[in-house]
Design a protein around this motif. Structure first.
Motif, PDB file in Angstrom:
ATOM      1  N   UNK A   1       0.998  -0.926  -0.533  1.00  0.00           N
ATOM      2  CA  UNK A   1       0.133  -0.433   0.061  1.00  0.00           C
ATOM      3  C   UNK A   1       1.116   1.611  -0.065  1.00  0.00           C
ATOM      4  N   UNK A   2       1.394   1.492   0.026  1.00  0.00           N
ATOM      5  CA  UNK A   2       2.462   2.913   0.449  1.00  0.00           C
ATOM      6  C   UNK A   2       3.076   2.884  -1.598  1.00  0.00           C
ATOM      7  N   UNK A   3       4.944   3.794  -0.878  1.00  0.00           N
ATOM      8  CA  UNK A   3       5.461   4.009  -2.587  1.00  0.00           C
ATOM      9  C   UNK A   3       6.489   4.069  -1.963  1.00  0.00           C
ATOM     10  N   UNK A   4       7.354   3.393  -2.753  1.00  0.00           N
ATOM     11  CA  UNK A   4       8.563   3.643  -1.970  1.00  0.00           C
ATOM     12  C   UNK A   4       9.459   5.232  -2.881  1.00  0.00           C
ATOM     13  N   UNK A   5       9.211   5.565  -3.895  1.00  0.00           N
ATOM     14  CA  UNK A   5       9.342   7.303  -4.120  1.00  0.00           C
ATOM     15  C   UNK A   5       9.552   7.951  -2.610  1.00  0.00           C
ATOM     16  N   UNK A   6       8.349   8.770  -2.054  1.00  0.00           N
ATOM     17  CA  UNK A   6       7.629   9.398  -1.796  1.00  0.00           C
ATOM     18  C   UNK A   6       8.547   8.718   0.080  1.00  0.00           C
ATOM     19  N   UNK A   7       8.529   7.349   0.415  1.00  0.00           N
ATOM     20  CA  UNK A   7       9.058   6.823   1.206  1.00  0.00           C
ATOM     21  C   UNK A   7      10.555   7.292   1.340  1.00  0.00           C
TER      22      UNK A   7
ATOM     23  N   UNK B   1      -0.208  13.601  -0.895  1.00  0.00           N
ATOM     24  CA  UNK B   1       0.122  14.816  -0.093  1.00  0.00           C
ATOM     25  C   UNK B   1       1.581  14.800  -0.212  1.00  0.00           C
ATOM     26  N   UNK B   2       2.330  14.309   0.018  1.00  0.00           N
ATOM     27  CA  UNK B   2       3.452  14.096  -0.044  1.00  0.00           C
ATOM     28  C   UNK B   2       4.095  14.234  -1.612  1.00  0.00           C
ATOM     29  N   UNK B   3       3.669  13.561  -2.018  1.00  0.00           N
ATOM     30  CA  UNK B   3       4.076  14.125  -3.448  1.00  0.00           C
ATOM     31  C   UNK B   3       4.126  15.191  -3.814  1.00  0.00           C
ATOM     32  N   UNK B   4       2.931  15.687  -3.513  1.00  0.00           N
ATOM     33  CA  UNK B   4       2.675  17.567  -4.118  1.00  0.00           C
ATOM     34  C   UNK B   4       3.462  18.426  -3.401  1.00  0.00           C
ATOM     35  N   UNK B   5       4.157  18.234  -1.777  1.00  0.00           N
ATOM     36  CA  UNK B   5       4.861  18.666  -0.987  1.00  0.00           C
ATOM     37  C   UNK B   5       6.447  18.392  -1.895  1.00  0.00           C
ATOM     38  N   UNK B   6       6.576  17.691  -1.850  1.00  0.00           N
ATOM     39  CA  UNK B   6       8.323  17.229  -2.318  1.00  0.00           C
ATOM     40  C   UNK B   6       8.526  17.712  -3.938  1.00  0.00           C
ATOM     41  N   UNK B   7       6.936  17.752  -4.971  1.00  0.00           N
ATOM     42  CA  UNK B   7       7.163  18.809  -5.979  1.00  0.00           C
ATOM     43  C   UNK B   7       7.582  19.668  -5.782  1.00  0.00           C
ATOM     44  N   UNK B   8       6.594  20.819  -4.608  1.00  0.00           N
ATOM     45  CA  UNK B   8       7.104  21.870  -4.522  1.00  0.00           C
ATOM     46  C   UNK B   8       8.861  22.151  -3.737  1.00  0.00           C
TER      47      UNK B   8
ATOM     48  N   UNK C   1       2.812  14.161 -11.888  1.00  0.00           N
ATOM     49  CA  UNK C   1       1.737  13.629 -12.990  1.00  0.00           C
ATOM     50  C   UNK C   1       2.255  12.283 -12.567  1.00  0.00           C
ATOM     51  N   UNK C   2       3.501  11.800 -12.929  1.00  0.00           N
ATOM     52  CA  UNK C   2       4.247  10.464 -13.141  1.00  0.00           C
ATOM     53  C   UNK C   2       3.225  10.160 -11.477  1.00  0.00           C
ATOM     54  N   UNK C   3       3.835  10.417 -10.798  1.00  0.00           N
ATOM     55  CA  UNK C   3       4.157  10.166  -9.147  1.00  0.00           C
ATOM     56  C   UNK C   3       2.293   9.518  -8.908  1.00  0.00           C
ATOM     57  N   UNK C   4       1.358  10.729  -9.324  1.00  0.00           N
ATOM     58  CA  UNK C   4       0.480  10.628  -8.758  1.00  0.00           C
ATOM     59  C   UNK C   4      -0.814   9.288  -9.330  1.00  0.00           C
ATOM     60  N   UNK C   5      -0.284   9.306 -10.932  1.00  0.00           N
ATOM     61  CA  UNK C   5      -0.724   8.175 -11.621  1.00  0.00           C
ATOM     62  C   UNK C   5      -0.412   6.882 -11.297  1.00  0.00           C
ATOM     63  N   UNK C   6       0.681   6.494 -11.054  1.00  0.00           N
ATOM     64  CA  UNK C   6       1.565   5.559 -10.113  1.00  0.00           C
ATOM     65  C   UNK C   6       0.895   4.991  -9.091  1.00  0.00           C
ATOM     66  N   UNK C   7       0.732   5.992  -7.909  1.00  0.00           N
ATOM     67  CA  UNK C   7       0.002   5.885  -6.895  1.00  0.00           C
ATOM     68  C   UNK C   7      -1.210   5.422  -6.832  1.00  0.00           C
ATOM     69  N   UNK C   8      -1.433   6.216  -7.556  1.00  0.00           N
ATOM     70  CA  UNK C   8      -3.459   5.375  -7.972  1.00  0.00           C
ATOM     71  C   UNK C   8      -3.161   4.370  -8.634  1.00  0.00           C
ATOM     72  N   UNK C   9      -2.553   3.982  -9.492  1.00  0.00           N
ATOM     73  CA  UNK C   9      -2.801   2.609  -9.692  1.00  0.00           C
ATOM     74  C   UNK C   9      -1.844   1.740  -8.341  1.00  0.00           C
TER      75      UNK C   9
ATOM     76  N   UNK D   1      13.131  15.016  -8.009  1.00  0.00           N
ATOM     77  CA  UNK D   1      13.965  15.740  -9.408  1.00  0.00           C
ATOM     78  C   UNK D   1      15.011  14.221  -9.475  1.00  0.00           C
ATOM     79  N   UNK D   2      15.365  13.645  -8.187  1.00  0.00           N
ATOM     80  CA  UNK D   2      16.388  12.667  -8.034  1.00  0.00           C
ATOM     81  C   UNK D   2      15.887  11.851  -8.588  1.00  0.00           C
ATOM     82  N   UNK D   3      14.546  11.429  -8.367  1.00  0.00           N
ATOM     83  CA  UNK D   3      14.006  10.377  -8.715  1.00  0.00           C
ATOM     84  C   UNK D   3      13.524  10.013  -9.824  1.00  0.00           C
ATOM     85  N   UNK D   4      13.766  11.177 -10.700  1.00  0.00           N
ATOM     86  CA  UNK D   4      13.960  10.570 -11.746  1.00  0.00           C
ATOM     87  C   UNK D   4      11.929  10.985 -12.103  1.00  0.00           C
ATOM     88  N   UNK D   5      11.093  11.463 -11.799  1.00  0.00           N
ATOM     89  CA  UNK D   5       9.465  11.400 -11.512  1.00  0.00           C
ATOM     90  C   UNK D   5       9.175  12.600 -11.471  1.00  0.00           C
ATOM     91  N   UNK D   6       8.073  13.661 -12.503  1.00  0.00           N
ATOM     92  CA  UNK D   6       7.405  13.906 -12.086  1.00  0.00           C
ATOM     93  C   UNK D   6       5.926  14.188 -11.356  1.00  0.00           C
TER      94      UNK D   6
END
Length: 370
Positions: free
Chosen positions: A119-125, A189-196, A208-216, A201-206
């Motif tokens: 249920x988590x997401x490696x990038x934000x973790x 919430x973290x995706x939005x904040x970390x984008x701000x 939009x891509x992060x939100x799409x993947x997390x949703x899946x 960037x270091x994880x090579x994900x935008x």
């Protein structure tokens, strides 16, 4: 986190023959003399199998309708899954996302992906834990582990509200909600904040891509963890929902009780960087000394506890050597303690888990005073 606090913070240099250099030299010598690898060993792979089985075997029994007429057995499955979730969180995905299973990054990424399965997401973790917590431990505004909801005050550097005087009583409820919040809203919430703060960037994900993947990932997670049991377990939907909540409340509470007594205690310094004459923000101590002074070990030598919680009772060793598999921490602890004594660095350790937990409660009370 505050945007202005995300500027680079400099730690004091260690210098030649420093505490950190000496630790690295002695640790490398330990592995070389004993002819062992700092990565996962056979015991770690066996533990990985046990923890994954503890989570997935009860689930398979549940969705195949085993024990459908036995409520105690049904909720027992969810409880076992909570234990498996704790084990996966503290051992399997934790070590993998620190890169300590293997020198092969693909192996670590493959095993670390179990976080998405639960249920988590490696990038934000990785951003919250590896990048912010492990670099800026207990520095308010930079350590994302400190920046919880306003009802919990984890640092004397954070704003005070009148209700904090009761936090030592109600914190446990919020602790039990930790993983449930994580699996629902926290990643978004973290995706939005970390984008701000330009941390994706270091994880090579935008974003939009992060939100799409997390949703899946969330659709997949809630599909197998709730929809399938509702359809095939033979139990009513509300029993499945209650079992799901039981799993997360147990996992959230236990995980919080593992992590909090290592940092949110009276011995931690909670130092902040200061502005230098050239405008940079600098810490008084070197990074290694800062980590030791803001971290506490507990229950050393307690074999089963160490095994179950992924060696996180040796939190000092984990913070100093994030690239070493946790199965080696008990043997590294005497090296770290001896070296700290030689350099005049205070090595904090509590003899038991319960004494460490009491220390955390005392700190919650202290932080509840204006």
């Amino acid at each position: 986190m505050e945007a202005e606090n995300l500027q680079t913070v400099r730690f004091a240099p260690g210098g030649r023959n420093s505490f950190q250099d000496t630790l690295i030299e002695r640790t490398n010598a330990y592995f070389k003399v004993n002819h062992i690898s700092p990565y996962a060993n056979t015991k770690m792979w066996i533990k990985t199998t046990v923890m994954l089985s503890l989570y997935f075997v009860p689930y398979l029994f549940m969705v195949t309708g085993f024990g459908a007429n036995n409520g105690w057995l049904f909720f027992g499955f969810w409880f076992l899954m909570a234990l498996g979730m704790i084990g996966i969180g503290t051992s399997v995905m934790h070590d993998a996302n620190h890169g300590t299973y293997s020198p092969n990054r693909k192996v670590n990424r493959f095993i670390g992906a179990i976080l998405e399965v639960i249920g988590g997401y490696s990038v934000t973790w990785k951003i919250q834990h590896n990048q912010l917590h492990h670099t800026y431990t207990n520095i308010a505004g930079l350590d994302d582990d400190l920046d919880s909801i306003k009802y919990l005050r984890f640092s004397p550097r954070q704003p005070y509200y009148w209700f904090h005087k009761y936090q030592y009583l109600y914190a446990w409820f919020f602790y039990s909600m930790m993983t449930l919040f994580w699996m629902t809203a926290k990643d978004y919430l973290q995706i939005v904040r970390y984008k701000e703060y330009n941390l994706l960037v270091n994880h090579k994900v935008s974003m939009g891509q992060a939100i799409f993947r997390v949703t899946l990932y969330k659709i997949f997670y809630y599909g197998y963890i709730m929809v399938l049991p509702i359809l095939f377990s033979g139990m009513p939907w509300y029993a499945v929902v209650c079992g799901f909540l039981l799993m997360h409340m147990v996992a959230g509470l236990v995980l919080s009780c593992i992590f909090q007594p290592s940092h949110i205690v009276e011995t931690s310094t909670f130092e902040l960087p200061v502005e230098s004459e050239i405008g940079s923000r600098e810490m008084e101590d070197s990074w290694a000394i800062h980590e030791v002074e803001n971290t506490t070990d507990f229950a050393p030598g307690k074999g089963f506890l160490t095994w179950f919680i992924g060696g996180l009772n040796y939190q000092i060793e984990h913070h100093l050597f994030t690239g070493i598999c946790h199965v080696h921490y008990p043997n590294l602890a005497p090296i770290v303690k001896k070296t700290a004594g030689e350099f005049g660095v205070i090595y904090h350790v509590e003899p038991t888990f319960w004494k460490a937990l009491r220390g955390h409660v005392k700190m919650l009370k202290k932080l509840g005073r204006k």
